[in-house]
Motif scaffolding. Structure first.
Motif, PDB file in Angstrom:
ATOM      1  N   PHE A 193       0.834  -1.201   0.000  1.00 27.81           N
ATOM      2  CA  PHE A 193       0.000   0.000   0.000  1.00 27.81           C
ATOM      3  C   PHE A 193       0.871   1.254   0.000  1.00 27.81           C
ATOM      4  O   PHE A 193       1.898   1.309   0.673  1.00 27.81           O
ATOM      5  CB  PHE A 193      -0.898   0.060   1.240  1.00 27.81           C
ATOM      6  CG  PHE A 193      -2.023  -0.944   1.271  1.00 27.81           C
ATOM      7  CD1 PHE A 193      -2.459  -1.602   0.129  1.00 27.81           C
ATOM      8  CD2 PHE A 193      -2.669  -1.211   2.476  1.00 27.81           C
ATOM      9  CE1 PHE A 193      -3.498  -2.508   0.176  1.00 27.81           C
ATOM     10  CE2 PHE A 193      -3.716  -2.120   2.535  1.00 27.81           C
ATOM     11  CZ  PHE A 193      -4.132  -2.779   1.380  1.00 27.81           C
ATOM     12  N   ARG A 194       0.401   2.277  -0.727  1.00 26.20           N
ATOM     13  CA  ARG A 194       0.950   3.628  -0.630  1.00 26.20           C
ATOM     14  C   ARG A 194      -0.196   4.535  -0.214  1.00 26.20           C
ATOM     15  O   ARG A 194      -1.206   4.632  -0.893  1.00 26.20           O
ATOM     16  CB  ARG A 194       1.546   4.058  -1.964  1.00 26.20           C
ATOM     17  CG  ARG A 194       2.100   5.499  -1.973  1.00 26.20           C
ATOM     18  CD  ARG A 194       1.149   6.472  -2.647  1.00 26.20           C
ATOM     19  NE  ARG A 194       1.707   7.835  -2.722  1.00 26.20           N
ATOM     20  CZ  ARG A 194       1.045   8.891  -3.143  1.00 26.20           C
ATOM     21  NH1 ARG A 194      -0.220   8.783  -3.538  1.00 26.20           N
ATOM     22  NH2 ARG A 194       1.614  10.076  -3.169  1.00 26.20           N
ATOM     23  N   PHE A 195      -0.073   5.213   0.933  1.00 28.97           N
ATOM     24  CA  PHE A 195      -1.130   6.075   1.447  1.00 28.97           C
ATOM     25  C   PHE A 195      -0.925   7.502   0.950  1.00 28.97           C
ATOM     26  O   PHE A 195       0.047   8.164   1.306  1.00 28.97           O
ATOM     27  CB  PHE A 195      -1.165   6.027   2.975  1.00 28.97           C
ATOM     28  CG  PHE A 195      -1.692   4.731   3.521  1.00 28.97           C
ATOM     29  CD1 PHE A 195      -3.054   4.537   3.708  1.00 28.97           C
ATOM     30  CD2 PHE A 195      -0.828   3.690   3.837  1.00 28.97           C
ATOM     31  CE1 PHE A 195      -3.548   3.334   4.202  1.00 28.97           C
ATOM     32  CE2 PHE A 195      -1.309   2.479   4.327  1.00 28.97           C
ATOM     33  CZ  PHE A 195      -2.671   2.303   4.504  1.00 28.97           C
ATOM     34  N   ASP A 196      -1.868   7.959   0.131  1.00 26.72           N
ATOM     35  CA  ASP A 196      -1.829   9.298  -0.451  1.00 26.72           C
ATOM     36  C   ASP A 196      -2.199  10.357   0.586  1.00 26.72           C
ATOM     37  O   ASP A 196      -3.026  10.120   1.461  1.00 26.72           O
ATOM     38  CB  ASP A 196      -2.816   9.345  -1.623  1.00 26.72           C
ATOM     39  CG  ASP A 196      -2.904  10.707  -2.270  1.00 26.72           C
ATOM     40  OD1 ASP A 196      -1.913  11.113  -2.906  1.00 26.72           O
ATOM     41  OD2 ASP A 196      -3.956  11.358  -2.141  1.00 26.72           O
ATOM     42  N   PHE A 197      -1.597  11.522   0.481  1.00 30.63           N
ATOM     43  CA  PHE A 197      -1.907  12.696   1.314  1.00 30.63           C
ATOM     44  C   PHE A 197      -2.061  12.304   2.786  1.00 30.63           C
ATOM     45  O   PHE A 197      -3.093  12.546   3.420  1.00 30.63           O
ATOM     46  CB  PHE A 197      -3.169  13.394   0.809  1.00 30.63           C
ATOM     47  CG  PHE A 197      -3.319  14.816   1.311  1.00 30.63           C
ATOM     48  CD1 PHE A 197      -2.489  15.823   0.853  1.00 30.63           C
ATOM     49  CD2 PHE A 197      -4.292  15.145   2.243  1.00 30.63           C
ATOM     50  CE1 PHE A 197      -2.626  17.126   1.323  1.00 30.63           C
ATOM     51  CE2 PHE A 197      -4.435  16.448   2.718  1.00 30.63           C
ATOM     52  CZ  PHE A 197      -3.599  17.440   2.250  1.00 30.63           C
ATOM     53  N   ALA A 198      -1.004  11.707   3.322  1.00 25.99           N
ATOM     54  CA  ALA A 198      -1.067  11.176   4.683  1.00 25.99           C
ATOM     55  C   ALA A 198      -1.162  12.271   5.749  1.00 25.99           C
ATOM     56  O   ALA A 198      -1.476  11.974   6.904  1.00 25.99           O
ATOM     57  CB  ALA A 198       0.158  10.298   4.957  1.00 25.99           C
ATOM     58  N   LYS A 199      -0.928  13.515   5.376  1.00 23.33           N
ATOM     59  CA  LYS A 199      -1.097  14.614   6.334  1.00 23.33           C
ATOM     60  C   LYS A 199      -2.567  14.909   6.621  1.00 23.33           C
ATOM     61  O   LYS A 199      -2.877  15.639   7.556  1.00 23.33           O
ATOM     62  CB  LYS A 199      -0.448  15.893   5.794  1.00 23.33           C
ATOM     63  CG  LYS A 199       1.062  15.889   5.788  1.00 23.33           C
ATOM     64  CD  LYS A 199       1.591  17.230   5.333  1.00 23.33           C
ATOM     65  CE  LYS A 199       1.265  18.321   6.334  1.00 23.33           C
ATOM     66  NZ  LYS A 199       1.837  19.632   5.936  1.00 23.33           N
ATOM     67  N   GLY A 200      -3.472  14.349   5.826  1.00 27.92           N
ATOM     68  CA  GLY A 200      -4.870  14.729   5.913  1.00 27.92           C
ATOM     69  C   GLY A 200      -5.664  14.042   7.003  1.00 27.92           C
ATOM     70  O   GLY A 200      -6.780  14.466   7.308  1.00 27.92           O
ATOM     71  N   PHE A 201      -5.118  12.971   7.590  1.00 31.23           N
ATOM     72  CA  PHE A 201      -5.847  12.259   8.642  1.00 31.23           C
ATOM     73  C   PHE A 201      -4.827  11.646   9.590  1.00 31.23           C
ATOM     74  O   PHE A 201      -3.686  11.383   9.217  1.00 31.23           O
ATOM     75  CB  PHE A 201      -6.782  11.198   8.061  1.00 31.23           C
ATOM     76  CG  PHE A 201      -6.141  10.250   7.082  1.00 31.23           C
ATOM     77  CD1 PHE A 201      -5.782   8.963   7.453  1.00 31.23           C
ATOM     78  CD2 PHE A 201      -5.901  10.640   5.765  1.00 31.23           C
ATOM     79  CE1 PHE A 201      -5.198   8.086   6.553  1.00 31.23           C
ATOM     80  CE2 PHE A 201      -5.320   9.773   4.846  1.00 31.23           C
ATOM     81  CZ  PHE A 201      -4.970   8.499   5.246  1.00 31.23           C
TER      82      PHE A 201
END
Length: 418
Positions: A193-201
């Motif tokens: 997995f690659r988690f996109d925009f991890a700053k968002g949650f």
């Protein structure tokens, strides 16, 4: 200041298991980003499938694929019906054929997990498209954060502006997402997995999702600005607070998720301009995340956002092989960009493959020891794992002793091994 590797395991293995399965890799991964910003235009799944034997032969262990589900934007980063595997990159049938070919060639498929935001199907509260009627996962306004027009709670991270942001504090949202991630792993065939925009949650939710789905390897995109000082806003030498923020995010996932080493990218693309001293911090270690927590640092020099046709933060194009000579010999988990490997000519591809061969043959890995031997304006040199030496930059340097043999070299870089 900084992080101790010993907190999460010993030797060369990553620590972190779900149901007896190691969920964060083996430390010897070499990743390929298998797309750029324009790939959706080119029947991507069949095109990439043809290249999988070559990718496997080169030594890549995992290929990061673009978002494979229905999206408002063709690149995939404005998801709608996330259970639909028909996208601008190709059909569900073509995707599953690609995944099967990857499996047959021992290359893991990395899914791009875009779960910070989701485009709605129906106007709800406030006239906004914050309902998902008629879709799989038919959420209502409770699934959308209050700060982006929903009836949920306040966001636990930064907002992705312009579309509804998902409220991960809601039990029903997390349960639905966990079921979806398990489906991607067990039914579709993704392994990483690659988690996109991890700053968002909040990172604690990433931990929960990884524990539920059990990917073999995960990496998060925790991207914020490096440290610059006025009036010139030249990159600061000391980037400790920048990498500490990334370290803190990784730690909040329980150490189960790696992170892209944006600190190293920022420093390295300034260093190649004749400031190689930047690569050694005040403690004599590498100056990026890989200097503090190398087994969780995914090093890279370019991606679809920083380079490609977007070019938000590009690496100097005439120095990319110096960049690859650095990340492919150093600790951390290196990632190669599709454009460089396939579109920049056979000479660049051959040089990258040679560096990858050295990494594998000399058993360099995410926790290999490193001793920085020189870091001045014109040259950087280091010994990695006791049996590899490398130098980058215009200055002259070579290891002392007859036991060292030149393994490969190119414009402003060289690598030796015993």
């Amino acid at each position: 200041m900084g992080y101790s590797e010993k907190k999460y395991g010993e030797d060369n293995q990553w620590a972190g298991f779900v149901d007896g399965q190691n969920v964060i890799g083996r430390g010897r991964e070499i990743l390929l980003q298998g797309f750029n910003w324009e790939s959706h235009k080119y029947q991507w799944w069949p095109s990439l499938e043809q290249k999988i034997p070559q990718i496997s032969k080169a030594g890549f262990t995992s290929v990061w694929l673009p978002p494979a589900f229905d999206s408002l934007a063709p690149q995939g980063y404005l998801p709608r019906n996330i259970y639909s595997l028909n996208s601008e990159y190709g059909s569900e049938y073509q995707l599953k054929s690609l995944l099967k070919t990857m499996q047959n060639n021992n290359v893991r498929a990395m899914a791009d997990i875009v779960i910070n935001h989701r485009v709605g199907s129906t106007q709800g509260a406030g006239g906004l498209y914050n309902r998902y009627d008629g879709m799989a996962l038919p959420w209502d306004e409770r699934a959308v954060t209050r700060c982006t027009g929903g009836h949920g709670n306040w966001s636990t991270g930064d907002n992705f502006h312009g579309v509804p942001n998902i409220d991960h504090t809601q039990d029903f949202v997390r349960n639905d997402l966990k079921n979806w991630l398990q489906w991607l792993r067990k039914s579709v065939g993704f392994q990483d997995f690659r988690f996109d925009f991890a700053k968002g949650f909040a990172a604690k939710f990433v931990k929960e999702y990884i524990e539920a789905a059990g990917p073999m390897f995960s990496v998060g995109e925790y991207w914020d600005s490096c440290n610059y000082s006025p009036p010139s806003y030249h990159l600061d030498y000391n980037q400790d607070s920048h990498r500490q923020r990334i370290i803190d995010w990784i730690d909040s996932t329980g150490g189960l998720c790696a992170a892209f080493d944006f600190t190293t990218k920022g420093i390295l693309q300034e260093a190649v301009k004749g400031e190689w001293w930047r690569l050694r911090d005040s403690q004599g270690k590498p100056a990026g995340v890989l200097g503090w927590w190398p087994s969780r640092a995914v090093t890279f020099i370019e991606n679809h956002d920083t380079g490609s046709t977007q070019g938000h933060w590009p690496f100097p194009s005439n120095h990319i092989m110096e960049g690859y000579a650095y990340i492919l010999t150093h600790p951390g988990i290196p990632k190669v960009f599709y454009d460089h490997f396939f579109d920049w000519g056979s000479s660049i591809q051959d040089q990258i493959i040679k560096l990858m061969q050295i990494r594998r043959s000399q058993d360099l890995h995410s926790r290999s020891s490193i001793k920085i031997l020189e870091a001045s304006a014109h040259v950087y040199a280091a010994m990695i794992g006791e049996k590899v030496c490398m130098k980058v930059g215009e200055g002259s340097w070579c290891p002392w002793g007859r036991e060292w043999k030149l393994a490969t070299s190119g414009h402003r870089y060289a690598v030796w091994h015993k």
